[in-house]
Design an enzyme around this catalytic site. Structure first.
Site, mmCIF file in Angstrom:
data_model
loop_
_atom_site.group_PDB
_atom_site.id
_atom_site.type_symbol
_atom_site.label_atom_id
_atom_site.label_comp_id
_atom_site.label_asym_id
_atom_site.label_seq_id
_atom_site.Cartn_x
_atom_site.Cartn_y
_atom_site.Cartn_z
ATOM 1 N N GLY A 91 0.819 -1.205 0.000
ATOM 2 C CA GLY A 91 0.000 0.000 0.000
ATOM 3 C C GLY A 91 0.855 1.258 0.000
ATOM 4 O O GLY A 91 1.055 1.852 -1.036
ATOM 5 N N SER A 187 4.363 -5.394 -3.894
ATOM 6 C CA SER A 187 4.129 -3.964 -3.989
ATOM 7 C C SER A 187 4.946 -3.205 -2.937
ATOM 8 O O SER A 187 6.155 -3.390 -2.846
ATOM 9 C CB SER A 187 2.634 -3.668 -3.873
ATOM 10 N N TYR A 188 4.290 -2.373 -2.102
ATOM 11 C CA TYR A 188 5.057 -1.647 -1.087
ATOM 12 C C TYR A 188 5.598 -2.575 0.002
ATOM 13 O O TYR A 188 6.453 -2.181 0.787
ATOM 14 C CB TYR A 188 4.225 -0.516 -0.457
ATOM 15 N N ASP A 387 2.049 -5.120 -15.427
ATOM 16 C CA ASP A 387 1.852 -4.114 -14.377
ATOM 17 C C ASP A 387 2.604 -2.854 -14.768
ATOM 18 O O ASP A 387 3.815 -2.903 -15.008
ATOM 19 C CB ASP A 387 2.368 -4.652 -13.039
ATOM 20 N N HIS A 439 -0.057 -6.734 -11.472
ATOM 21 C CA HIS A 439 0.573 -6.362 -10.204
ATOM 22 C C HIS A 439 0.412 -7.459 -9.158
ATOM 23 O O HIS A 439 1.330 -7.751 -8.410
ATOM 24 C CB HIS A 439 -0.064 -5.054 -9.709
#
Length: 473
Positions: A91, A187-188, A387, A439
């Site tokens: 996130g 992701s994050y 992505d 993603h």
């Protein structure tokens, strides 16, 4: 010849001692049973694995408690012999339960009615015990009694709280002590995973047989290094025809990653123009349709982090909408032993207050990569190649910056006789691309993702064509 009963009892007691060590066994047993999930609303009847969920308090003073969901391997797969994998979504501010578990690698996915579940045939719990953690406090069912915690989160506290969670969780589940343990995410979580890995590694130093038997980490479509992520992202947009030549030139000229908190007006304008040029696509999976359903998640303009100004549209396929319905049902929360304090806001896939007020965030994870590569830990990076938010080009540029010697150059890997992607093996690290994946790789290419996961756990290169043909014959 049968063994005498008292001999069997002594053997059983001795085994229990070995497994549980010097713990307060009665308390451990009661804590585990308190967290056991007997049945989730809408759960299929043919479920053959154990589940546990609940809270671990990571800061008594602030009242911060993190929520977890453990899905063990099926009984037929001998879960005692399987490793433990911690999965983290990023996130920052997004739920590992809502994304990783409910629409990616978990055993249950949610039907469109938002009330019933179905079994995921490609669940990673077929080969490992999966531990999903909502982190930091304020994400998913995790909470804090100190309201300011929701607007003061950052990388450092997130890592420290996650480490505290692990220590206390292993105390509650001593049967996992000394079990092979891996940390993974996307992701994050490209920040969360290596930072937590570094903490576990460094605090295990000097311990001959550590309880947290950490073996390595794997991240997908991961934020790794700001400079190379910027260059690689703009490059992906241009090479995939998403932006014009002129916009690409302006982005490269004015969008300096080291001034990302206060970008020049030319960069801001170019980013806005790039969004217009890209049109109404799902930036997280550029070749798949966008979800036309509406939800509170999809109506919000969710900025993944101000530090990455191009991350302006949340990945909101319809599966996320189903999760929002399901995890807000009172009967579901009761079954999960969740929301026991009456959190004053509804469950959501991502917490926008946490995200919008994110604090410390180092510009690069590469120094941690190098430290853990030098420690001979198993490190893999994978990337779905459709992505455009944290794209393959960004990951390749970041990994290339490590200047690692190549052991096996870029080659195609196969799944069921067809190309599943490409891979390159470096000294201390493997890079894997997944053909046609977005993603969230396990969402868009679940079978390929499971093949990747098995290869990682077995510490084997991604399979070649001859290997896949041999295994299918």
């Amino acid at each position: 010849m049968r063994r005498p009963l008292h001999t069997l009892l002594l053997a059983a007691l001795f085994w229990a001692f070995l497994v549980l060590g010097s713990c307060n066994c009665s308390k451990t047993t009661s804590d585990q049973e308190r967290d056991r999930i007997t049945y989730l609303p809408g759960q299929p009847l043919n479920t053959q694995f154990s589940q546990f969920s609940g809270y671990v308090t990571v800061n008594e003073t602030a009242g911060r408690a993190l929520f977890y969901w453990l899905t063990e391997s099926p009984a037929s797969q001998d879960p005692v012999e399987k490793p433990l994998v911690l999965w983290l979504n990023g996130g920052p501010g997004c739920s590992s339960v809502g994304y990783g578990a409910a629409e990616e690698i978990g055993p249950f996915h949610i039907n469109p009615d938002g009330k019933t579940l179905y079994l995921n045939p490609y669940s990673w719990n077929n080969v490992a015990n999966l531990l999903f953690l909502d982190s930091p406090a304020g994400v998913g069912y995790s909470y804090s009694n100190t309201t300011s915690d929701l607007i003061t989160a950052g990388d450092n506290r997130t890592a420290e709280d996650a480490y505290t969670f692990l220590v206390k969780w292993f105390e509650r589940f001593p049967q996992y002590n000394h079990r092979d343990f891996y940390i993974m995410g996307e992701s994050y979580a490209g920040h969360y995973v290596p930072q937590l890995s570094q903490l576990v590694y460094e605090r295990n130093k000097g311990i001959e047989n550590p309880i947290i038997n950490f073996k390595g980490f794997m991240v997908g479509n991961a934020v790794i290094d700001d400079y190379h992520d910027y260059i690689g992202t703009f490059e992906y947009w241009w090479t995939h025809g998403l932006i014009s030549d002129s916009t690409y030139e302006v982005l490269n000229k004015y969008c300096d990653p080291y001034s990302a908190e206060h970008p020049p007006i030319e960069c801001v304008g170019a980013l806005a123009l790039a969004e217009t040029e890209q049109g109404d696509i799902d930036a997280y999976s550029i070749y798949t349709p966008v979800c036309t359903q509406t939800s509170s998640s999809s109506s919000a303009r969710f900025k993944l982090r101000g530090h990455y100004p191009w991350m302006s549209r949340a990945y909101d396929p319809c599966t996320a909408n189903y999760a929002q319905v399901y995890f807000n049902l009172p009967e579901v929360q009761k079954a999960f032993h969740a929301n026991v304090t009456g959190i004053p806001y509804p469950w959501d896939t991502c917490n926008y207050d946490v995200n919008g007020n994110w604090g410390d965030s180092p510009v690069s994870m590469l120094p941690i990569y190098q430290e853990l590569i030098d420690a001979s830990l198993r490190i893999w990076v994978f990337s779905g190649d459709t992505d455009s938010v944290v794209p393959l080009t960004a990951s390749r540029r970041s990994i290339n910056a490590l200047k690692l010697p190549t052991k096996k150059n870029w080659y195609p890997w196969y799944d069921n006789g067809k190309v599943g992607g490409w891979s390159q093996i470096y000294e201390g690290l493997s890079l894997v691309s997944i053909l046609g994946a977005g993603h969230e790789v396990p969402l868009t290419r679940p079978q390929h993702a499971l093949t990747l996961f098995k290869s990682y756990l077995e510490n084997k290169p991604m399979p070649t064509l001859s290997e896949t043909l041999k295994s299918s014959s």
